[in-house]
Structures are given as structure tokens and as C-alpha cells.
Write an enzyme that holds these catalytic residues in place. Structure first.
Site, PDB file in Angstrom:
ATOM      1  N   ASP A  66     -11.112  -2.615 -11.013  1.00 20.68           N
ATOM      2  CA  ASP A  66     -10.553  -1.301 -10.704  1.00 20.68           C
ATOM      3  C   ASP A  66      -9.273  -0.981 -11.467  1.00 20.68           C
ATOM      4  OD1 ASP A  66      -9.011  -3.105  -9.342  1.00 20.68           O
ATOM      5  OD2 ASP A  66      -9.338  -2.248  -7.360  1.00 20.68           O
ATOM      6  N   GLY A  91      -8.968  -3.719   3.642  1.00 24.23           N
ATOM      7  CA  GLY A  91      -9.028  -3.294   2.252  1.00 24.23           C
ATOM      8  C   GLY A  91     -10.390  -3.459   1.607  1.00 24.23           C
ATOM      9  N   HIS A 101      -8.636  -9.274   0.155  1.00 29.12           N
ATOM     10  CA  HIS A 101      -7.776  -8.663   1.175  1.00 29.12           C
ATOM     11  C   HIS A 101      -8.094  -9.113   2.600  1.00 29.12           C
ATOM     12  CE1 HIS A 101      -5.684  -6.102  -1.581  1.00 29.12           C
ATOM     13  NE2 HIS A 101      -6.760  -5.437  -1.942  1.00 29.12           N
ATOM     14  N   ASP A 129      -6.715  -7.744 -10.172  1.00 28.86           N
ATOM     15  CA  ASP A 129      -7.070  -6.514  -9.477  1.00 28.86           C
ATOM     16  C   ASP A 129      -5.867  -5.574  -9.426  1.00 28.86           C
ATOM     17  OD1 ASP A 129      -7.615  -4.718  -7.101  1.00 28.86           O
ATOM     18  OD2 ASP A 129      -9.431  -5.944  -7.039  1.00 28.86           O
ATOM     19  N   ASP A 159     -11.534   1.526   6.362  1.00 30.99           N
ATOM     20  CA  ASP A 159     -11.983   1.106   5.028  1.00 30.99           C
ATOM     21  C   ASP A 159     -12.976  -0.046   5.072  1.00 30.99           C
ATOM     22  OD1 ASP A 159     -10.210  -0.820   5.775  1.00 30.99           O
ATOM     23  OD2 ASP A 159      -8.847  -0.598   4.087  1.00 30.99           O
ATOM     24  N   HIS A 183      -5.135  -3.650  -7.095  1.00 32.69           N
ATOM     25  CA  HIS A 183      -4.583  -3.839  -5.750  1.00 32.69           C
ATOM     26  C   HIS A 183      -4.507  -5.347  -5.495  1.00 32.69           C
ATOM     27  CE1 HIS A 183      -7.044  -0.059  -5.646  1.00 32.69           C
ATOM     28  NE2 HIS A 183      -5.857   0.409  -5.319  1.00 32.69           N
TER      29      HIS A 183
END
Length: 269
Positions: free
Chosen positions: A231, A143, A135, A170, A93, A172
Site C-alpha cells: 500500500d 486495522g 496490526h 507497509d 475495519d 501503515h
């Protein structure tokens, strides 16, 4: 008493580097074009960021990680990551990019510059939509995040402000579950309220409206850093929430009502 205009961190190099992030290609340009099209820059004090130097970055990130990033100069499309790359989180990622150290330096510099604006009293609210990469770890990318500009900005703020409240909207979020309340000297200084998938404005408004005042009254922050990860908006392909801009505005309004020096960051992957 004069009202200070909010600061808006902007520079074309910051936009260009943020546009290179694989998770959000060209999003920085789209966001800035919207801000400019609506004439919002007339209401901001535009501040050009300075790229973070090596000493700035190693306040949080290890020299081993930073030196490995420096090894990526011209990355070909067929480049295959090796074991050392993957040890530093460069892979699935967080794919390798050409001149990745420069990207990290510029993006981190945006949030560090935002912190300096508060330290110098230039404004009480500073916006850096190119920041918010929560992250990334000390020794590795993770991330979609190659640099933890949030930690670097908070460390800079600590030169003046003793108690800094970090808020992460967020989808996440960068910490853990509801039982994760910190460790060692940080025990009791973390609060997570995970929500079920497809949570709505009503849910976030209720939860934030209950939790945020209690945290502020107990912790009594001197400054606030808020990651407004987009997001959680409905239909985000990587999200899983069902928010509109209304709940973001509601949360932001509550934060600004505290009248504390505040940094607003982007994010959203």
C-alpha cells in the site's frame, strides 16, 4: 555448494481464504495469477501450507479472542455487531465474516509453514504473499488484520534463531513514531523512521540505505522477516505514498545481500 530454490507458500485454500479479506477482496488470486503467468513458479519450490491449530494460534492470541472467532459460523449480510464483538475488534475495519476462525487458521498457517521451511533448511528464502497482517493484537482484531501471522512466524523461528530482525515496509507500519524505541526488555530494539506523505523511491532508498546497514551491524540478526506491504505504492487508495516497484526491489536487494534466512510476507492494509 548447491543453490536452494526460494520456497513459495501456496495452496488454493490459502488463496481462497485470503481472497475473503474485506480489505483486499480477490487480491490474492490476482497476485498468484500474475506469478503463474510470468512463469515464476518454475523458479520456486512450491510448499503447501498446513492450517494453524488452536495451540499454534494461542502462542500469541488469547483463548478468549480465538473462542469468540469460533462463534462466527454463518454470518448474514444484515448482522449487527454487539458490544462483545467490538471488544474483540470485530466491527468497523474488521467486519464479521462467516467461518472467520477457519480464515485465521489458514492464513496463520501460511506464515508458520514459511517459518518451518527455514527451520528445516528447505530454503534460505521463503515467500508468503498471503501473510503480513501486522496490526492484530493479542486480544483483538485491528486495522484490517484478524490474526498476527507475523508474530506467530517469528515465535516459531525462535526455536532455532536467536536474533530475528523484523522489517516493515507497509505504509501503515505496525509500531510507532520516531521516539518509539521499545519498552521494558525490548527497550532499544525498535527503530522507526516515519516519512512524510507522498514519499518517493528516492526518499525510501536514502532512508533504508542509511538505517538498514547500521541496524544489521549493531543487531547482527540470525534471520530476517520482511513485510512488503504494497500500500505504499503510488495511487493505492489507502496509502498516501508515491513508491514504484523500484524502491521495493532496492530494499529487498539490500536485505538479501545479508545472506540470512529470510521470510518475505505480503500485507498492504
Amino acid at each position: 555448494m548447491s543453490i536452494k530454490k526460494p520456497c513459495y507458500i501456496w495452496d488454493q485454500s490459502l488463496i481462497d481464504e485470503c481472497d475473503r479479506l474485506p480489505a483486499i477482496p480477490n487480491r490474492a488470486s490476482l497476485v498468484h495469477d500474475l506469478i503463474r503467468s510470468y512463469g515464476l513458479t518454475d523458479h520456486f519450490k512450491v510448499v503447501r501450507p498446513t492450517p494453524a491449530c488452536y495451540e499454534d494460534l494461542k502462542v500469541f492470541h488469547s483463548e478468549l479472542y480465538l473462542d469468540h472467532l469460533k462463534s462466527f459460523l454463518e454470518v448474514e449480510d444484515d448482522y449487527m455487531t454487539n458490544a462483545q464483538d467490538e471488544r474483540y475488534g470485530i466491527g468497523y475495519d474488521c467486519p464479521p465474516l462467516s467461518n472467520i476462525y477457519d480464515l485465521v487458521s489458514v492464513i496463520a498457517g501460511g506464515s508458520i509453514t514459511a517459518a518451518k521451511c527455514l527451520l528445516l533448511g528447505i530454503s534460505d528464502v521463503v515467500i508468503n504473499w498471503c501473510g503480513g497482517w501486522h496490526h492484530a493484537k493479542r486480544f483483538q482484531a485491528q486495522g484490517f488484520c484478524y490474526v498476527n501471522d507475523i508474530v506467530l512466524a517469528i515465535e516459531k523461528l525462535r526455536l532455532k534463531f536467536n536474533r530475528i530482525l523484523y522489517i516493515d515496509l507497509d505504509v501503515h507500519h505496525g509500531s510507532g513514531g520516531i521516539d518509539d524505541i521499545g519498552t521494558m526488555s525490548g527497550y532499544g530494539y525498535k527503530c522507526n523512521f516515519p516519512l512524510h506523505a507522498f514519499y518517493t523511491d528516492k526518499t525510501l532508498d536514502f532512508a533504508f540505505g542509511k538505517v538498514f546497514p547500521l541496524i544489521c551491524s549493531s543487531f547482527r540478526p540470525d534471520a530476517i522477516v520482511m513485510q512488503c506491504g504494497a500500500d505504499a505504492l503510488a495511487y493505492d487508495p489507502h496509502g498516501g505514498a508515491s513508491l514504484t516497484e523500484n524502491s521495493y526491489k532496492s530494499c529487498l536487494t539490500k536485505v538479501l545481500e545479508e545472506q540470512k534466512p529470510t521470510i518475505l510476507l505480503g500485507g498492504g492494509k
